[in-house]
Design a protein around this motif. Structure first.
Motif, PDB file in Angstrom:
ATOM      1  N   THR A  14       0.447  -1.068   0.503  1.00 24.31           N
ATOM      2  CA  THR A  14      -0.477  -0.396   0.326  1.00 24.31           C
ATOM      3  C   THR A  14       1.262   1.287  -0.128  1.00 24.31           C
ATOM      4  OG1 THR A  14      -0.231  -0.051   2.129  1.00 24.31           O
ATOM      5  CG2 THR A  14      -1.869  -0.775   0.780  1.00 24.31           C
ATOM      6  N   PHE A 296       3.254   2.124 -14.638  1.00 26.83           N
ATOM      7  CA  PHE A 296       2.108   2.644 -13.674  1.00 26.83           C
ATOM      8  C   PHE A 296       2.673   3.826 -12.971  1.00 26.83           C
ATOM      9  CE2 PHE A 296       0.666  -1.248 -14.440  1.00 26.83           C
ATOM     10  CZ  PHE A 296      -0.795  -1.265 -15.259  1.00 26.83           C
ATOM     11  N   THR A 297       1.883   5.120 -12.088  1.00 25.59           N
ATOM     12  CA  THR A 297       2.710   5.839 -11.217  1.00 25.59           C
ATOM     13  C   THR A 297       2.743   4.755 -10.205  1.00 25.59           C
ATOM     14  OG1 THR A 297       0.703   6.484 -10.784  1.00 25.59           O
ATOM     15  CG2 THR A 297       1.912   7.832 -12.225  1.00 25.59           C
ATOM     16  N   ASP A 299       1.467   5.764  -7.333  1.00 23.77           N
ATOM     17  CA  ASP A 299       0.264   6.161  -6.854  1.00 23.77           C
ATOM     18  C   ASP A 299      -0.946   4.913  -7.106  1.00 23.77           C
ATOM     19  OD1 ASP A 299       1.053   8.434  -5.185  1.00 23.77           O
ATOM     20  OD2 ASP A 299       0.092   9.572  -6.539  1.00 23.77           O
ATOM     21  N   GLN A 300      -0.698   3.959  -8.031  1.00 25.21           N
ATOM     22  CA  GLN A 300      -1.109   3.645  -8.871  1.00 25.21           C
ATOM     23  C   GLN A 300      -0.919   1.917  -8.644  1.00 25.21           C
ATOM     24  OE1 GLN A 300      -0.679   4.527 -12.721  1.00 25.21           O
ATOM     25  NE2 GLN A 300      -2.984   5.023 -13.030  1.00 25.21           N
ATOM     26  N   ILE A 301      -0.193   1.489  -7.368  1.00 21.25           N
ATOM     27  CA  ILE A 301       0.740   0.363  -6.706  1.00 21.25           C
ATOM     28  C   ILE A 301      -0.584  -0.775  -6.761  1.00 21.25           C
ATOM     29  CG2 ILE A 301       1.079   1.163  -4.530  1.00 21.25           C
ATOM     30  CD1 ILE A 301       2.984  -0.642  -6.435  1.00 21.25           C
ATOM     31  N   SER A 302      -0.702  -0.334  -5.837  1.00 19.94           N
ATOM     32  CA  SER A 302      -2.983  -1.363  -6.036  1.00 19.94           C
ATOM     33  C   SER A 302      -2.863  -2.259  -7.496  1.00 19.94           C
ATOM     34  CB  SER A 302      -4.021  -0.653  -5.386  1.00 19.94           C
ATOM     35  OG  SER A 302      -2.934  -0.699  -3.921  1.00 19.94           O
ATOM     36  N   THR A 303      -3.250  -1.076  -8.399  1.00 19.35           N
ATOM     37  CA  THR A 303      -3.580  -1.880  -9.473  1.00 19.35           C
ATOM     38  C   THR A 303      -2.492  -2.195 -10.725  1.00 19.35           C
ATOM     39  OG1 THR A 303      -5.089   0.178  -9.801  1.00 19.35           O
ATOM     40  CG2 THR A 303      -5.193  -0.682 -11.438  1.00 19.35           C
ATOM     41  N   ALA A 304      -1.302  -1.587 -10.312  1.00 15.46           N
ATOM     42  CA  ALA A 304      -0.132  -2.368 -11.135  1.00 15.46           C
ATOM     43  C   ALA A 304       0.268  -3.823  -9.927  1.00 15.46           C
ATOM     44  CB  ALA A 304       1.147  -1.519 -10.528  1.00 15.46           C
ATOM     45  N   ILE A 315       6.890   1.265 -12.811  1.00 18.86           N
ATOM     46  CA  ILE A 315       6.517   1.634 -11.999  1.00 18.86           C
ATOM     47  C   ILE A 315       7.077   3.732 -12.044  1.00 18.86           C
ATOM     48  CG2 ILE A 315       5.588   2.699  -9.439  1.00 18.86           C
ATOM     49  CD1 ILE A 315       3.817   0.169 -10.562  1.00 18.86           C
TER      50      ILE A 315
END
Length: 318
Positions: A14, A296-297, A299-304, A315
């Motif tokens: 997260t 991905f950024t 901030d998009q770690i959950s999606t990535a 990332i």
């Protein structure tokens, strides 16, 4: 600073705010630009890999691309504080200069899959000109790159297996066999697959296996039946997408010159892994290799983290 934090074994990361790391010798501070999410990166980060440490919470990620305080662009391996953060600490011996014509995102994406085939072919199989290479699982990022790597390192012929007829045909190998053209849950389907495989592999000398599991059983039995003791075969297990275990017949080993070994973070010396990465980047730049990536950024770690492995998730951090 922002970082992707894993709080316990098996958990996904997260986004969190943590303190910036403080460098001390022999570590150096790297401003992270990009870090790719490979299967091994995710498994090690979550504590699910044989080489994992189980200290939590921790910053996810193990490698990436960044810049030093003097602006020099580098790839770094074995981050001491985790690579999925705006800054990380790295042992100075784990830094590799990058060719100018290899982008941050592509260098991050190509490092792990390129390393997997180069290390297996050079340090485990000891490839030489004229070898014939069978790649099991050639539709993934690592498998597709392994085809190009095998030819570049001297393979006379490359044969590929895996799921998806059209995907296999697109990797530019000499021959291909799609496993999903057969019902491998059925004995008749297994026999048909082994017979077709046998027609293609009479001169195979090296196998790179990214799948293992039941497919390894079928390939080893087919090679033992088709080639037997005619010549030596180096069978290198690299990945286990199809299963961590394979049922290997003792008779298949006794009746053939098949040598089964693995290639990974402990079966190849760290010094050789370092050399491997240097050569992967050099070859990628010289041959203009690329792999499909999805950016991905942080901030998009959950999606990535839950995204498919192909295209390779990367990332972009800064």
């Amino acid at each position: 600073m922002k970082a992707a934090i894993i709080k316990g074994i098996g958990q996904a990361p997260t986004l969190s705010e943590i303190s910036a790391p403080v460098s001390d010798q022999p570590s150096v501070l790297v401003n992270v630009k990009a870090s790719a999410l490979s299967n091994v990166t995710k498994a090690r980060s979550m504590g699910n890999h044989y080489s994992s440490a189980n200290d939590f919470p921790r910053t996810a990620g193990m490698d990436g691309v960044g810049t030093l305080e003097n602006g020099k662009r580098v790839y770094f391996a074995n981050s001491m504080t985790g690579s999925l953060a705006e800054q990380t600490l790295v042992d100075q011996k784990m830094l590799i200069s990058l060719p100018d014509n290899l982008s941050d995102h592509m260098a991050a994406a190509i490092a792990n899959p390129g390393m997997s085939s180069y290390a297996a072919l050079v340090y485990r199989a000891q490839i030489k000109p004229g070898d014939v290479v069978l790649i099991n699982g050639a539709t993934g990022t690592a498998g597709v790159l392994a085809v190009a790597m095998a030819y570049t390192l001297g393979a006379e012929k490359v044969i590929v297996t895996g799921r998806g007829y059209e995907q296999l045909r697109s990797v530019n190998a000499d021959a291909y066999l799609a496993t999903d053209s057969f019902d491998l849950a059925d004995q008749a389907g297994q026999t048909a697959y082994m017979n077709e495989l046998g027609k293609l592999t009479t001169d195979v000398t090296i196998v790179l296996d990214y799948l293992f599991g039941d497919t390894a059983t079928l390939i080893i039995n087919s090679l033992a039946k088709t080639i037997g003791g005619a010549h030596r075969i180096r069978y290198i297990e690299i990945g286990a997408i199809a299963g961590q275990d394979a049922k290997i017949s003792g008779a298949a080993l006794r009746s053939s010159k098949i040598e089964i070994m693995g290639s990974g973070l402990r079966s190849v010396d760290m010094a050789d892994m370092y050399t491997t990465l240097q050569n992967v980047f050099r070859l990628a730049a010289e041959n203009q290799w690329s792999v499909p990536i999805a950016i991905f950024t942080l901030d998009q770690i959950s999606t990535a983290w839950s995204a498919p492995n192909a295209p390779r998730p990367v990332i972009a951090i800064s």
